[in-house]
Design a protein around this motif. Structure first.
Motif, mmCIF file in Angstrom:
data_model
loop_
_atom_site.group_PDB
_atom_site.id
_atom_site.type_symbol
_atom_site.label_atom_id
_atom_site.label_comp_id
_atom_site.label_asym_id
_atom_site.label_seq_id
_atom_site.Cartn_x
_atom_site.Cartn_y
_atom_site.Cartn_z
ATOM 1 N N GLN A 14 50.220 90.043 63.276
ATOM 2 C CA GLN A 14 50.715 89.415 62.064
ATOM 3 C C GLN A 14 50.672 90.412 60.907
ATOM 4 O O GLN A 14 49.868 91.337 60.887
ATOM 5 C CB GLN A 14 49.845 88.221 61.674
ATOM 6 N N SER A 66 53.878 88.557 53.487
ATOM 7 C CA SER A 66 54.343 87.249 53.970
ATOM 8 C C SER A 66 53.701 86.117 53.166
ATOM 9 O O SER A 66 54.366 85.136 52.808
ATOM 10 C CB SER A 66 54.058 87.092 55.456
ATOM 11 N N ASN A 119 55.335 86.035 49.653
ATOM 12 C CA ASN A 119 56.710 85.510 49.687
ATOM 13 C C ASN A 119 56.754 84.011 49.948
ATOM 14 O O ASN A 119 57.610 83.301 49.398
ATOM 15 C CB ASN A 119 57.524 86.253 50.745
ATOM 16 N N LYS A 120 55.826 83.508 50.746
ATOM 17 C CA LYS A 120 55.801 82.060 51.009
ATOM 18 C C LYS A 120 55.305 81.299 49.774
ATOM 19 O O LYS A 120 55.803 80.207 49.476
ATOM 20 C CB LYS A 120 54.924 81.747 52.224
ATOM 21 N N THR A 157 52.002 81.939 61.327
ATOM 22 C CA THR A 157 52.863 82.442 62.386
ATOM 23 C C THR A 157 52.944 81.385 63.481
ATOM 24 O O THR A 157 52.229 80.368 63.431
ATOM 25 C CB THR A 157 52.331 83.781 62.953
ATOM 26 N N PRO A 175 56.807 87.120 62.722
ATOM 27 C CA PRO A 175 57.109 86.547 61.405
ATOM 28 C C PRO A 175 56.163 85.395 61.059
ATOM 29 O O PRO A 175 55.620 84.737 61.947
ATOM 30 C CB PRO A 175 58.541 86.034 61.569
ATOM 31 N N SER A 176 55.967 85.201 59.766
ATOM 32 C CA SER A 176 55.230 84.029 59.283
ATOM 33 C C SER A 176 56.228 83.019 58.744
ATOM 34 O O SER A 176 57.326 83.380 58.307
ATOM 35 C CB SER A 176 54.233 84.419 58.190
#
Length: 337
Positions: A186, A191, A194-195, A304, A328-329
């Motif tokens: 991971q 990530s 961005n989330k 993930t 990817p997450s």
């Protein structure tokens, strides 16, 4: 009848290689009771003298039998039969953090994709470097393949580097002992940031954004760094708490649970207070699993896909090619924020 007699039978089958003569002859000897557990195989020199095969051929066959979990080598003593499970293709050592729900989903997918001909022994290090080191040293040389969720630490990297690249797969946390080593890992920092950015309009409705991270957490530091950067970049008021108690739970606050222990405590108190998730309080959780889809109407997660990671890990074990993937997450928005 001796194991050499059995191997000699295969020499009459000219469509087989010398390597196959040795491997199949020894397996048949195990199946027929010529060889029992703890029996010692003839030494390399004895096999050379009896069969006339090259030392390299005999060593290669013995090493394949080791990878199948049938044979174990003891320093300065030789090779010994340790299992009669000849139908197993390989014994796999799987070293994980702990049996949390999302890691069980990884295991179930890994087990399912490998099939019944692989034996998996599971070990846990609980984010303890000493346990991690001792476990690796105890299992080294006893399995045909190693799948390891490492602790990101220079010592862990050095330990993993002592394993053959073609017998090791690193999963979950990114630690690469060398260019030839495989990993399915991971990425946490970018990530997570961005989330959180995708959730920004919802986050702004709360007065305070609280991240719970306990003292000895295995949460990657890059997640904490991403959280703090997000607060700073977008002028969001937030704090990091190491412990949870009822006094912290307040309306118009958003809580980011880094592990399930924090999550269950928060959900219990929200239920007692009759708080509505996504309205009175917000809850965000790290690492998804099936329970979070249904509990309290669904919990929003950043995660993930651990089942997919397990499948990819199994495909690597069966395929044998170098695998170097960052998984990817996903933001799974179930309305709790």
């Amino acid at each position: 009848m001796t194991v050499v007699d059995v191997i000699n039978k295969y020499q009459e089958k000219y469509d087989l290689t010398k390597h196959e003569h040795l491997v199949l002859g020894i397996i048949e000897s195990i199946d027929d009771g010529v060889l029992e557990r703890q029996d010692q195989l003839p030494s390399i020199n004895e096999m050379v003298a009896e069969l006339g095969y090259a030392r390299k051929t005999i060593v290669g066959a013995y090493e394949e039998l080791k990878s199948r979990g049938l044979v174990e080598s003891k320093k300065a003593k030789g090779y010994f039969i340790v299992s009669k499970e000849t139908k197993m293709v390989r014994r796999i050592a799987l070293l994980l953090y702990s049996l949390q729900r999302f890691q069980k989903e990884f295991y179930d997918a890994f087990r399912g994709e490998l099939g019944e001909r692989f034996q998996i022994d599971v070990f846990f290090h609980h984010n303890n470097l000493s346990v991690f080191e001792n476990t690796l040293m105890n299992i080294k040389g006893k399995y045909g393949f190693y799948v390891v969720a490492p602790i990101p630490h220079p010592i862990a990297k050095s330990l993993l580097g002592s394993f053959s690249p073609d017998k090791l797969l690193v999963v979950d946390r990114f630690v690469q002992p060398g260019k030839k080593y495989s990993y399915i890992s991971q990425e946490f920092g970018n990530s997570t940031y961005n989330k959180l950015l995708k959730l920004l309009p919802k986050i702004r409705k709360y007065k305070l954004f609280v991240l719970f991270v306990d003292e000895d957490s295995d949460l990657p530091k890059s997640v904490i760094d991403a959280f703090e950067k997000f607060l700073s970049d977008h002028n969001v008021k937030g704090v990091i708490e190491k412990k949870y108690d009822l006094s912290i739970l307040k309306k118009d606050h958003l809580y980011f649970a880094s592990n399930d222990s924090f999550l269950w405590d928060i959900l219990k108190d929200c239920t007692d207070k009759k708080y509505v998730l996504g309205k009175d309080v917000g809850i965000l959780s790290h690492d998804d699993h099936i329970i979070k889809k249904f509990i309290s109407g669904g919990i929003t997660t950043i995660s993930t896909d651990f089942s997919e990671m397990g499948i990819q890990a199994a495909l690597h074990v069966k395929g044998g090619e170098i695998t170097q993937k960052i998984t990817p997450s996903y933001l799974i928005d179930r309305g709790s924020v």
